[in-house]
Design a protein around this motif. Structure first.
Motif, mmCIF file in Angstrom:
data_model
loop_
_atom_site.group_PDB
_atom_site.id
_atom_site.type_symbol
_atom_site.label_atom_id
_atom_site.label_comp_id
_atom_site.label_asym_id
_atom_site.label_seq_id
_atom_site.Cartn_x
_atom_site.Cartn_y
_atom_site.Cartn_z
ATOM 1 N N THR A 114 0.837 -1.201 0.000
ATOM 2 C CA THR A 114 0.000 0.000 0.000
ATOM 3 C C THR A 114 0.872 1.251 0.000
ATOM 4 O O THR A 114 0.599 2.208 -0.727
ATOM 5 C CB THR A 114 -0.943 -0.001 1.213
ATOM 6 O OG1 THR A 114 -1.749 -1.183 1.179
ATOM 7 C CG2 THR A 114 -1.836 1.218 1.227
ATOM 8 N N GLU A 115 1.926 1.236 0.807
ATOM 9 C CA GLU A 115 2.844 2.382 0.876
ATOM 10 C C GLU A 115 3.511 2.609 -0.485
ATOM 11 O O GLU A 115 3.598 3.738 -0.966
ATOM 12 C CB GLU A 115 3.909 2.122 1.953
ATOM 13 C CG GLU A 115 4.777 3.323 2.258
ATOM 14 C CD GLU A 115 5.730 3.021 3.410
ATOM 15 O OE1 GLU A 115 6.945 3.206 3.211
ATOM 16 O OE2 GLU A 115 5.251 2.604 4.473
ATOM 17 N N LYS A 116 3.955 1.521 -1.121
ATOM 18 C CA LYS A 116 4.578 1.643 -2.450
ATOM 19 C C LYS A 116 3.577 2.194 -3.460
ATOM 20 O O LYS A 116 3.903 3.067 -4.254
ATOM 21 C CB LYS A 116 5.091 0.274 -2.924
ATOM 22 C CG LYS A 116 6.322 -0.203 -2.204
ATOM 23 C CD LYS A 116 6.694 -1.600 -2.683
ATOM 24 C CE LYS A 116 7.822 -2.183 -1.841
ATOM 25 N NZ LYS A 116 8.081 -3.581 -2.193
ATOM 26 N N LEU A 117 2.374 1.662 -3.427
ATOM 27 C CA LEU A 117 1.344 2.109 -4.362
ATOM 28 C C LEU A 117 1.037 3.584 -4.171
ATOM 29 O O LEU A 117 0.922 4.332 -5.144
ATOM 30 C CB LEU A 117 0.077 1.266 -4.177
ATOM 31 C CG LEU A 117 -1.097 1.584 -5.098
ATOM 32 C CD1 LEU A 117 -0.708 1.321 -6.548
ATOM 33 C CD2 LEU A 117 -2.299 0.761 -4.725
ATOM 34 N N LEU A 118 0.933 4.010 -2.927
ATOM 35 C CA LEU A 118 0.648 5.416 -2.657
ATOM 36 C C LEU A 118 1.788 6.313 -3.108
ATOM 37 O O LEU A 118 1.555 7.404 -3.629
ATOM 38 C CB LEU A 118 0.339 5.631 -1.178
ATOM 39 C CG LEU A 118 -0.996 5.080 -0.711
ATOM 40 C CD1 LEU A 118 -1.145 5.240 0.797
ATOM 41 C CD2 LEU A 118 -2.149 5.761 -1.435
ATOM 42 N N SER A 119 3.035 5.864 -2.929
ATOM 43 C CA SER A 119 4.164 6.699 -3.358
ATOM 44 C C SER A 119 4.215 6.780 -4.879
ATOM 45 O O SER A 119 4.548 7.815 -5.443
ATOM 46 C CB SER A 119 5.485 6.163 -2.792
ATOM 47 O OG SER A 119 5.841 4.950 -3.418
ATOM 48 N N ASN A 123 1.911 11.348 -6.986
ATOM 49 C CA ASN A 123 2.034 12.394 -7.995
ATOM 50 C C ASN A 123 0.966 12.224 -9.066
ATOM 51 O O ASN A 123 0.442 13.202 -9.585
ATOM 52 C CB ASN A 123 3.433 12.363 -8.633
ATOM 53 C CG ASN A 123 4.512 12.759 -7.654
ATOM 54 O OD1 ASN A 123 4.244 13.471 -6.699
ATOM 55 N ND2 ASN A 123 5.724 12.292 -7.889
ATOM 56 N N GLY A 124 0.680 10.994 -9.390
ATOM 57 C CA GLY A 124 -0.345 10.725 -10.393
ATOM 58 C C GLY A 124 -1.704 11.262 -9.971
ATOM 59 O O GLY A 124 -2.446 11.785 -10.791
ATOM 60 N N PHE A 125 -2.032 11.165 -8.680
ATOM 61 C CA PHE A 125 -3.304 11.698 -8.202
ATOM 62 C C PHE A 125 -3.349 13.203 -8.341
ATOM 63 O O PHE A 125 -4.373 13.771 -8.715
ATOM 64 C CB PHE A 125 -3.555 11.298 -6.742
ATOM 65 C CG PHE A 125 -4.008 9.878 -6.565
ATOM 66 C CD1 PHE A 125 -5.063 9.367 -7.299
ATOM 67 C CD2 PHE A 125 -3.379 9.046 -5.657
ATOM 68 C CE1 PHE A 125 -5.487 8.060 -7.147
ATOM 69 C CE2 PHE A 125 -3.797 7.743 -5.500
ATOM 70 C CZ PHE A 125 -4.846 7.248 -6.239
ATOM 71 N N ALA A 126 -2.232 13.883 -8.030
ATOM 72 C CA ALA A 126 -2.192 15.340 -8.158
ATOM 73 C C ALA A 126 -2.389 15.741 -9.618
ATOM 74 O O ALA A 126 -3.149 16.661 -9.923
ATOM 75 C CB ALA A 126 -0.860 15.871 -7.624
ATOM 76 N N GLU A 127 -1.712 15.031 -10.534
ATOM 77 C CA GLU A 127 -1.863 15.325 -11.957
ATOM 78 C C GLU A 127 -3.290 15.035 -12.424
ATOM 79 O O GLU A 127 -3.881 15.820 -13.167
ATOM 80 C CB GLU A 127 -0.877 14.492 -12.776
ATOM 81 C CG GLU A 127 0.568 14.918 -12.616
ATOM 82 C CD GLU A 127 1.530 13.984 -13.353
ATOM 83 O OE1 GLU A 127 1.096 13.295 -14.299
ATOM 84 O OE2 GLU A 127 2.698 13.945 -12.960
ATOM 85 N N LEU A 128 -3.804 13.918 -11.976
ATOM 86 C CA LEU A 128 -5.164 13.553 -12.347
ATOM 87 C C LEU A 128 -6.155 14.599 -11.851
ATOM 88 O O LEU A 128 -7.079 14.977 -12.565
ATOM 89 C CB LEU A 128 -5.503 12.169 -11.767
ATOM 90 C CG LEU A 128 -6.874 11.605 -12.098
ATOM 91 C CD1 LEU A 128 -7.029 11.423 -13.607
ATOM 92 C CD2 LEU A 128 -7.081 10.285 -11.386
#
Length: 191
Positions: A114-119, A123-128
């Motif tokens: 989960t930690e790896k996925l979130l890291s 950035n992808g969430f911010a761009e999205l």
């Protein structure tokens, strides 16, 4: 007799709970051959409900078969309980510790993934989120243009209706004049 993955997985506790909920008496016991023995007394209807309720297949328990035999109740059992052997408590604690260790390892793996996925996706969430904001702005602009087009359409429809009305009036007058000329022509040609 119940066969399958039914020992050291909490199966007897589920049987006790189901039997007590149905008001049955008797006992449930692990057998050395890996089966579970169940003796229950009560109404035939409740015994059939119990047989249905204990056909469990979940993450730990997997009942393969239930062999049942019905006979007259003896009345020898005041309650329904789980029978345990002398070594079961120690074995159960050891089994519980092993299961707990596996759970801890599993939780650690899930937390790490989960930690790896979130890291990775942070950035992808911010761009999205930024892209979604842009899309919403464009959508608002399109809705404004659509409103303008609808206003123009209403205006155009009004003008067309007025032109139709004017044209109809003009044609009606012309037809009236032509009819008048034709009537005059008929009267003149009559003897």
């Amino acid at each position: 007799m119940i066969s399958g993955k039914v020992q050291r997985v909490g199966y007897r506790a589920k049987v006790v709970s189901a039997a007590q909920n149905l008001g049955l008496t008797g006992f449930v016991q692990n057998r050395p051959d890996g089966h579970v023995l169940l003796i229950a007394e009560g109404s035939r209807e409740n015994l059939e409900k119990l047989a249905s309720a204990i056909k469990i297949k979940d993450l730990l328990i997997d009942v393969h078969e239930i062999e049942s035999e019905f006979s007259e109740a003896s009345g020898a059992y005041p309650t329904f309980r789980k029978m345990t052997g002398p070594d079961e408590v120690g074995e159960r604690l050891d089994d519980g510790i092993e299961i707990l260790k596996e759970l801890v390892v599993g939780v650690r793996v899930i937390a790490s993934n989960t930690e790896k996925l979130l890291s990775i996706t942070g950035n992808g969430f911010a761009e999205l989120n930024g892209k979604m904001d842009q899309m919403l702005d464009k959508q608002d602009q399109m809705l404004d243009k659509q409103d303008q087009m609808l206003d123009k359409q209403d205006s155009t429809i009004g003008e067309i209706q007025k032109l139709r009305s004017d044209m109809k009036c003009h044609l009606d007058r012309r037809f009236d004049r032509i009819e008048g000329y034709l009537n005059v022509q008929k009267e003149e040609s009559l003897p």
